[in-house]
Scaffold this active site. Sequence first.
Site, PDB file in Angstrom:
ATOM      1  CD  GLU A   1      -2.972  -0.820   2.460  1.00 22.75           C
ATOM      2  OE1 GLU A   1      -4.144  -0.522   2.231  1.00 22.75           O
ATOM      3  OE2 GLU A   1      -2.489  -1.500   3.509  1.00 22.75           O
TER       4      GLU A   1
ATOM      5  CE1 TYR B   1     -16.966  27.529   0.420  1.00 26.97           C
ATOM      6  CE2 TYR B   1     -17.760  27.582  -1.854  1.00 26.97           C
ATOM      7  CZ  TYR B   1     -17.883  27.821  -0.431  1.00 26.97           C
ATOM      8  OH  TYR B   1     -19.047  28.268  -0.128  1.00 26.97           O
TER       9      TYR B   1
ATOM     10  CE  LYS C   1      -6.393   1.424   2.478  1.00 29.18           C
ATOM     11  NZ  LYS C   1      -5.710   0.992   3.642  1.00 29.18           N
TER      12      LYS C   1
ATOM     13  CD  GLU D   1      -8.948   3.944  11.581  1.00 28.06           C
ATOM     14  OE1 GLU D   1      -9.798   3.113  11.745  1.00 28.06           O
ATOM     15  OE2 GLU D   1      -8.065   3.936  10.784  1.00 28.06           O
TER      16      GLU D   1
END
Length: 152
Positions: free
Chosen positions: A50, A82, A129, A103
């Site tokens: 990953e 923004y 994900k 997290e």
Amino acid sequence: FFSKPEMLRLPRLLPMAWRGSRSSRCVHTSDKICLKGMSFGGYHGVLPFEREIGQRFIVDVELLVDLAAAGASDDLHETLNYAEVYAEVKRVVEGPPHRDLIEAVAHDVAQSILGLNNRVETATVKILKPQAPIPGGPILEHVGIEITRHRG
């Protein structure tokens, strides 16, 4: 039912911040700025591949911000830009440090946005994900988390 004198006193019983007083440091608002469906490539994850190959992350951000002044003035300086929020989310998700857990990425995004502009009272960050490597290969749309962080 309240008699009229009791009704007039009732708002005084509420905390100042709930009555909309600008003199209070803590202003509670239900106004929101939302950026939904931002897609970024990043190198976060527990598994080594990953961090080597990378993967896509989809991020939603919901920010509680008092927008009354911006609504009344139509002035960009009275709200959040923004594009600046988007750039900050992109910087955190795509850049180092690479984290094991989404997290931690979400926490970093929230803290970064809270530091970006003191108008932001609360930042809620959702990270999805889509290609999460799950042992056993279950078929699922995505895994995700959602966190909320408050100023102070």
